[in-house]
Motif scaffolding. Sequence first.
Motif, short mmCIF file in Angstrom:
data_model
loop_
_atom_site.label_atom_id
_atom_site.label_comp_id
_atom_site.label_asym_id
_atom_site.label_seq_id
_atom_site.Cartn_x
_atom_site.Cartn_y
_atom_site.Cartn_z
N LEU A 186 0.98 -1.23 -0.02
CA LEU A 186 -0.04 -0.01 -0.01
C LEU A 186 1.02 1.29 0.07
CD1 LEU A 186 -2.65 -1.13 2.54
CD2 LEU A 186 -2.89 -0.87 0.12
N TYR A 187 1.90 1.19 0.86
CA TYR A 187 2.83 2.22 0.85
C TYR A 187 3.56 2.61 -0.45
CZ TYR A 187 6.99 5.28 1.99
OH TYR A 187 7.73 6.24 1.96
N LEU A 188 3.91 1.58 -1.24
CA LEU A 188 4.54 1.86 -2.59
C LEU A 188 3.53 2.30 -3.54
CD1 LEU A 188 7.00 0.89 -4.29
CD2 LEU A 188 6.37 -1.19 -4.70
N LEU A 189 2.40 1.69 -3.52
CA LEU A 189 1.34 2.57 -4.50
C LEU A 189 1.15 4.00 -4.16
CD1 LEU A 189 -1.45 -0.19 -4.48
CD2 LEU A 189 -0.04 0.45 -6.37
N SER A 190 1.29 4.32 -2.88
CA SER A 190 1.00 5.80 -2.43
C SER A 190 2.19 6.51 -3.00
CB SER A 190 1.00 5.90 -0.83
OG SER A 190 2.14 5.65 -0.31
N LYS A 191 3.26 5.90 -3.28
CA LYS A 191 4.48 6.72 -3.85
C LYS A 191 4.19 7.09 -5.40
CE LYS A 191 7.97 7.43 -1.90
NZ LYS A 191 8.40 8.47 -1.20
N TRP A 192 3.32 6.41 -5.84
CA TRP A 192 3.25 6.74 -7.39
C TRP A 192 1.94 7.01 -7.91
CZ3 TRP A 192 7.14 5.49 -10.80
CH2 TRP A 192 8.13 4.73 -10.32
N TYR A 193 0.78 7.02 -7.01
CA TYR A 193 -0.34 7.54 -7.46
C TYR A 193 -1.04 8.52 -6.80
CZ TYR A 193 -0.24 3.33 -10.42
OH TYR A 193 -0.05 2.61 -11.19
N PRO B 295 8.11 -2.20 -9.26
CA PRO B 295 8.81 -0.88 -9.28
C PRO B 295 9.61 -0.55 -7.94
CG PRO B 295 6.73 -0.39 -9.20
CD PRO B 295 6.59 -1.78 -8.99
N ASP B 296 10.23 0.33 -7.89
CA ASP B 296 10.71 0.63 -6.59
C ASP B 296 10.12 2.30 -6.31
OD1 ASP B 296 12.45 -1.62 -5.50
OD2 ASP B 296 13.68 -0.80 -7.32
N THR B 297 11.05 3.25 -6.04
CA THR B 297 10.34 4.42 -5.91
C THR B 297 10.67 5.43 -6.99
OG1 THR B 297 12.43 5.40 -5.01
CG2 THR B 297 11.10 4.18 -3.52
N PRO B 298 9.89 6.53 -6.93
CA PRO B 298 10.05 7.41 -8.31
C PRO B 298 11.50 8.06 -8.12
CG PRO B 298 8.00 7.92 -7.24
CD PRO B 298 8.67 6.97 -6.39
N THR B 299 12.44 7.55 -7.41
CA THR B 299 13.77 8.27 -7.43
C THR B 299 14.63 7.30 -8.12
OG1 THR B 299 14.17 7.56 -5.37
CG2 THR B 299 13.33 9.67 -5.67
N ASN B 300 14.39 5.92 -8.17
CA ASN B 300 15.43 5.09 -8.65
C ASN B 300 14.72 3.77 -9.26
OD1 ASN B 300 14.14 3.90 -6.34
ND2 ASN B 300 15.91 2.87 -5.55
N SER B 301 13.64 3.82 -9.65
CA SER B 301 12.94 2.60 -10.27
C SER B 301 13.53 2.29 -11.42
CB SER B 301 11.30 2.83 -10.26
OG SER B 301 10.94 1.59 -10.46
N ARG B 302 13.81 0.96 -11.67
CA ARG B 302 14.12 0.52 -12.98
C ARG B 302 12.98 0.32 -14.01
NH1 ARG B 302 15.30 -5.22 -9.60
NH2 ARG B 302 13.41 -4.30 -8.97
N TRP B 303 13.45 0.20 -15.14
CA TRP B 303 12.69 0.12 -16.38
C TRP B 303 11.95 1.68 -16.68
CZ3 TRP B 303 14.40 -4.32 -17.06
CH2 TRP B 303 14.42 -5.21 -16.14
N PHE B 304 12.38 2.81 -15.95
CA PHE B 304 12.03 4.12 -16.36
C PHE B 304 13.21 4.79 -16.74
CE2 PHE B 304 8.85 2.29 -13.39
CZ PHE B 304 7.68 2.68 -14.15
N THR B 305 12.86 5.97 -17.66
CA THR B 305 13.78 6.75 -18.05
C THR B 305 14.04 7.90 -17.07
OG1 THR B 305 12.20 8.14 -19.15
CG2 THR B 305 13.35 6.40 -20.54
N ALA B 306 15.06 8.71 -17.08
CA ALA B 306 15.01 9.68 -15.96
C ALA B 306 13.85 10.79 -16.30
CB ALA B 306 16.37 10.39 -16.37
N GLU B 307 13.50 11.05 -17.38
CA GLU B 307 12.38 11.84 -17.51
C GLU B 307 10.96 11.46 -17.00
OE1 GLU B 307 10.19 14.26 -21.28
OE2 GLU B 307 11.65 12.69 -21.85
N GLU B 308 11.04 9.98 -17.19
CA GLU B 308 9.74 9.36 -16.75
C GLU B 308 9.67 9.58 -15.07
OE1 GLU B 308 8.54 6.26 -20.05
OE2 GLU B 308 9.98 5.71 -18.57
#
Length: 373
Positions: free
Chosen positions: A55-62, A128-141
């Motif tokens: 739940l906490y992880l979801l709250s970091k993204w949405y 995914p991890d957090t919006p600061t270091n998640s894999r599979w995402f570009t720096a812009e995303e």
Amino acid sequence: MIINKISRPSLYIAGAMVVWGMISVLTGLTHNFVGALMTRFFLGFVEAAFLPGALYLLSKWYTKREIALRYALLFTGNLLSNAFGSLIAAGILRNMEGVLGYAAWRWLFFIEGALTMFVALLAAVILPDTPTNSRWFTAEELQVARLRMSEDNGQADVDSKDQPILYGLKLAFADIKIPTLTKTLGFGNTQTLLMSAPPWVFSALFTLVNSWCADRYQKKMPFVIGPLVMGIVGFVISIATMNKAARYVALFLQAGSYAGYVIMYTMMSSSFHSPPAKRAVAIALLNAVSQLGNIAGSYVWDKSFGPSYRNAYAIVLSCFVVGIALNVWFRQILAKENARYEEAERAWEENYSGIEYNPEEVNAAPRGFRHLL
């Protein structure tokens, strides 16, 4: 508190799943009460990391306007596991007695534990991890993801540097916002397990619809209280009659009340929007307190209350009434906070009306977080 401190929550959650799957397998090897009790204790201990962490992880993204449906998707996994778990159990208990010299109930733990570990290995790669270091995402995303959450919270969704691990616990406590029944229908074990599935499937579908509506109409409280009232109607039916058809319909209404429980979690996530350490503890505390129902359930649904279980239904009905009252009170707290934010914004706009100011002053404007009511 731990998941808020580590850089790879995906591995933390997946690791917890692997361990609890392993413990589940070991439960099938126990031969006495102490062994069964210890495996159940450690299973609960390890499982406790999963739901608050997810739940906490979801709250970091949405954002708060998107979170209800995402929480519902997670919780419907639990609801569907109740449905399909009954179907799997029916098949295993009926067909696997004595296979390789093991009792069928042991195979239930072996199979479900092994499946959990398999899914956990997939989760380690997919999550995914957090919006600061998640894999599979570009720096812009990742930057877009951080900006979305900053706009939603009215501030950056990050903790202050070098804070102690108990920092969030202190903040959270300082904030005031902080299938037995189917058998009563008189059918055999296999039939009972098969009949347990449809109410949970209905609950999963209703939870998705209820949460989608909460996001769509940007309201929380009606979609908490509505399902709870539906559950109360189901309890009243079960208290009033022993008719099998009526009581089975009542089970659908009771299971559907779970939809309100999901929205309560979204309220907790969005009401404690920052700092993240505080939100992590708030979600975990809600989950911990909710488990008290499982402890009480062993006594509330005592066999001595059967076969009607009217006393048990009356107790749970009373809890639902109290729950509705507390939610109404919580709404009043949030409404007062909204009013304070709006007053601060009006005062700021009056002071700066017609005056030129630099971008730093614009960012300093009290763009207070709005609670969805």
